[in-house]
Every structure is written in structure tokens, then in C-alpha cells.
Design an enzyme around this catalytic site. Structure first.
Site, PDB file in Angstrom:
ATOM      1  N   ASP A  29       0.810  -1.230   0.000  1.00 56.61           N
ATOM      2  CA  ASP A  29       0.000   0.000   0.000  1.00 56.61           C
ATOM      3  C   ASP A  29       0.837   1.270   0.000  1.00 56.61           C
ATOM      4  OD1 ASP A  29      -2.806  -1.076   0.176  1.00 56.61           O
ATOM      5  OD2 ASP A  29      -1.879  -2.074   1.882  1.00 56.61           O
TER       6      ASP A  29
ATOM      7  N   ARG B 288       3.145   5.183  17.084  1.00 59.15           N
ATOM      8  CA  ARG B 288       2.782   6.304  16.194  1.00 59.15           C
ATOM      9  C   ARG B 288       3.496   7.595  16.586  1.00 59.15           C
ATOM     10  NH1 ARG B 288       2.192   2.428  13.048  1.00 59.15           N
ATOM     11  NH2 ARG B 288       0.322   1.193  13.327  1.00 59.15           N
TER      12      ARG B 288
ATOM     13  N   ASP C  94      -5.233   4.836  14.169  1.00 60.23           N
ATOM     14  CA  ASP C  94      -3.891   5.290  13.801  1.00 60.23           C
ATOM     15  C   ASP C  94      -3.891   6.590  12.993  1.00 60.23           C
ATOM     16  OD1 ASP C  94      -2.413   3.418  15.208  1.00 60.23           O
ATOM     17  OD2 ASP C  94      -2.680   1.905  13.648  1.00 60.23           O
TER      18      ASP C  94
ATOM     19  N   SER D 158      -4.471  -7.951   8.770  1.00 57.70           N
ATOM     20  CA  SER D 158      -3.756  -6.685   8.882  1.00 57.70           C
ATOM     21  C   SER D 158      -2.900  -6.794  10.139  1.00 57.70           C
ATOM     22  CB  SER D 158      -4.765  -5.539   9.001  1.00 57.70           C
ATOM     23  OG  SER D 158      -4.115  -4.420   9.555  1.00 57.70           O
TER      24      SER D 158
END
Ligand code: ARG
Length: 401
Positions: free
Chosen positions: A14, A95, A124, A175
Site C-alpha cells: 500500500d 505512532r 492510527d 492486517s
């Protein structure tokens, strides 16, 4: 001058496609930023080369493993942070460190926008964008999957059409997000919350049903931070890695939960965090010995609020900073050794010793040597129950009318 955009780059399909996709949609030059937080897999150099092969004008890579362990995992451990009582914030704490590097790269390469590969349904996106707003208020944010209609099918077609140096055939139904603090797996077959996870989902932990012989480990802490395993000094990163290995071999730290996302959706996630869960258990037990009762009770509330803030993307917020200061103050005497047995999916503490312990053998003992004056208890109980007794007298009087 052509506009520049820094992209949080994982090396996967991606974000590899996102490089060209963003370029075509905006006309901007894309700088790929890859941050190593201990996710394992390919080397940063391989990822860097792929980013350039996919059309990035520059690629910024950073080994942030020690930074992540010291400045993100250790505060999480000091807080005993478990969102909803279960989840040790694996993705949530990675993050903010990635955001720091994104903003740094944006400054270095003169970018005006930051891009990330998140969808519009998760936590996220919030963590990235709130972090960027805070650390770089002048920077704009863009998420190609959410804002530029970059679906999975289109990504595969784009990669094939442009001949990008990335595999498009390997179909993983899950995922996955992982770092040294743990691993998160969702989607696919797991979306039916009655389905038990299959064995192939796990990577950091061995099946606890068939454990090897029990493994006894002693962890030494100094002011809330683990500094040694079985008497051998290590950095926080090495300690997490070593505990991932040892607790993981015993199947410790498997978590299967339905959690409340910030965006209001309940979602099912499987986590593996062997090192984190073993360390949090050890740390909590050392706190039980070294932190005064009222402070400990209040700290549990603070830790819970801290977890919610971090989960909700508020790592850089003023309240989180204030709670950090409180937590840090409680850790002054959290020093000593915890001995625990890792076995069959559990980490069970069976010994503790500390120079700064509040455990007083002479007060606690029921044997000779007892220094506790039991006659004090009667008056204490009388006063402790006084206000309830008075209220109950009133209730009986009123009801009796
Ligand atoms: N639910 C976790 C969180 O919001 C993990 C998110 C990423 N999970 C994943 N399997 N990709 O922090």
C-alpha cells in the site's frame, strides 16, 4: 518549486503504491520515511532501495529502536498501561515516535505535507494527524487510502501496470502491525468474534498448551525501569527483546479482545506481547512492595487515564505530560528484584526483594517478634465505621416512621 510530501513508509504494497499515487494525484515529490521500531523483517536499506525504486525522490530511514524502547515503551511500563485492562498499547505508542521522525524529515527536506497509509476507520489516522498537528502545526496531512481512493485492488493494478519492485501476489488475509513491544493482528476470519484464532496467526508466542520446562527469571528494576535479567545488565531494548524470547517461548502474552476504538467502532484484535506482559506483571508486583497504599491506589487510576489518552492519540497533550510527571514521581523507590516463573502461558511472580521495600516483616508476622499492637485496632474500627453507623441510624429512624 515543486511541493514535497513526506510519506510514512512501511515497505509494503500500500505505501509503495502510495508514492506514485500521491505523486500523480498532487504533482508533489514524495519522500519516503521508514522508521524501525523493532518490527523485524527487512533491513532499512532494502526498504530504502524499494522506496527509491517506487519513485520516491528521497528516502529517510531511522533506527528508532532504542528511542522507542527508552522513551515510549518504558513510560508505558511505568504506567502499567493496559487499555481496557487488556491491551498494552503496542501500536498506539509507536505512532508518536514515527510522527517525530516524519516531522524531522519534513523539516530536513522542506516538505509541507505529511502522508500516511491509514484508513479512515481506525485509531492510527488520529494518532498520526493529532501528533503532526502538535509537533508541526504548519504541516498538512493526507491519507491516500482515505482521501485519494487508493483501494487494495487499485493498488495491485497500479503496481503491476507500473512494474513497481513489490510483490502483489502474496495475499495475507490479516492486517498486522508489530514492533518490539508487541504485535497486533486483525481482520479476515477474526472479524467473526466467535471464531477462535488459528495457530498460524501467532508469531511472537509459542502455543502455551505444549510448554517447555518452566523458566524462572529474575528481573532487576531501578526507579521503575528494568536494568538486568538474571543479574546481567541490559538496555531497555535488550530487556524487552530477551523477555519476548523467553516469555514468548512459554506462550505468555496472548490477548484476544474486542476493543473500543476512538472512532466509535468496536473491533476485534489479537495481540501478542510476551515481553511487555511479563515486564508489566513484574513491575506491578514490585510496586506492590515499594509504593505506599494511597499513592498506589491513585496511580492505578492515573495509569488507566494515561492509557486512554495514549490510545486516543494524545501522546503529546498537556494532560498526558502532567500524568507522566505524577507517574515518574511514584517510581523513585520502585527498585529491586522480582523473580517469576514463565510457564504455560503465564508469568507468575514468586519472589521479591528490595532495599526500598515498605514490607515490614515485624509488622506483618503472626509469629513471635510481632511488633504490631493489636489493641489499637478496636478504636480504629470504631472511628472508621462511625459515619456509616450514624447514617444507618438515620435511615432506620426515617424508614421506621
Ligand atoms: N487496535 C490497535 C490500536 O488501535 C492496533 C491497530 C493496528 N492493528 C493492526 N492489526 N493493523 O492501537
Amino acid at each position: 518549486m515543486t511541493e514535497r510530501i513526506v510519506l510514512a513508509y512501511s515497505g509494503g504494497l500500500d505505501t509503495s503504491v502510495a508514492i506514485g499515487w500521491i505523486g500523480e494525484a498532487t504533482g508533489a515529490e514524495v519522500i519516503a520515511v521508514a522508521v524501525d521500531v523493532g518490527q523485524g523483517g527487512e533491513s532499512l536499506e532494502t526498504i530504502r532501495q524499494r522506496a527509491l525504486g517506487c519513485g520516491a525522490v528521497e528516502a529517510y530511514v531511522a533506527d528508532a529502536r532504542d528511542e522507542f524502547a527508552n522513551e515510549y515503551a518504558m513510560p508505558t511500563l511505568k504506567a502499567n498501561a493496559l487499555y481496557q485492562g487488556h491491551y498494552p498499547l503496542v501500536s498506539a505508542i509507536s505512532r508518536p515516535v514515527i510522527v517525530k521522525h516524519l516531522v524531522k524529515a519534513a523539516r530536513e527536506f522542506g516538505a509541507t505535507t505529511v502522508a500516511h497509509g491509514c484508513t479512515g476507520k481506525g485509531n492510527d489516522q488520529v494518532r498520526f494527524e493529532v501528533g503532526i498537528q502538535t509537533l508541526g502545526p504548519d504541516l498538512k496531512c493526507i491519507a491516500p487510502v482515505r482521501d485519494l481512493a487508493l483501494t487494495r485492488d487499485k493498488a495491485i493494478a497500479f503496481a503491476e501496470e507500473k512494474g513497481l519492485p513489490i510483490e502483489t501476489t502474496k495475499k495475507n488475509p490479516y492486517s498486522i502491525d508489530q514492533n518490539v513491544w508487541g504485535r497486533a493482528v486483525e481482520t479476515g476470519y477474526l472479524e467473526d468474534i466467535w471464531n477462535a484464532p488459528t495457530k498460524d496467526i501467532y508469531d511472537y508466542t509459542a502455543t502455551p498448551e505444549f510448554p517447555p520446562a518452566p523458566d524462572e527469571v529474575t528481573i532487576t528494576f531501578e526507579a521503575g525501569v528494568p536494568v538486568a535479567i538474571d543479574g546481567v545488565k541490559h538496555t531497555p531494548l535488550q530487556i524487552i527483546q530477551e523477555m519476548n524470547r523467553r516469555a514468548g517461548a512459554q506462550g505468555v502474552g496472548r490477548i484476544d479482545v474486542v476493543e473500543d476504538r476512538l472512532v466509535g467502532i468496536k473491533s476485534r484484535e489479537i495481540y501478542e506481547a510476551p515481553g511487555a506482559m511479563a515486564l508489566i506483571t513484574a513491575h506491578k508486583h514490585l510496586e506492590d512492595v515499594t509504593i505506599e497504599r494511597e499513592q498506589a491506589r491513585f496511580k492505578a487510576t492515573v495509569g488507566q487515564r494515561w492509557s486512554e489518552l495514549v490510545y486516543d492519540g494524545q501522546w503529546f497533550s498537556p494532560l498526558k505530560r502532567s500524568l507522566d510527571a505524577f507517574i515518574e514521581d511514584t517510581q523513585k523507590y520502585v527498585s529491586g528484584d522480582i523473580r517469576m516463573v514463565l510457564h504455560g502461558g503465564q508469568a507468575i511472580v514468586n519472589g521479591r526483594r528490595s532495599e526500598t521495600s515498605l514490607y515490614d516483616f515485624d509488622l506483618a508476622t503472626y509469629d513471635t517478634g510481632d511488633t504490631f499492637d493489636q489493641s489499637m485496632a478496636r478504636g480504629f474500627i470504631e472511628l472508621w465505621g462511625m459515619s456509616s453507623k450514624v447514617a444507618s441510624g438515620r435511615d432506620l429512624r426515617v424508614q421506621g416512621k
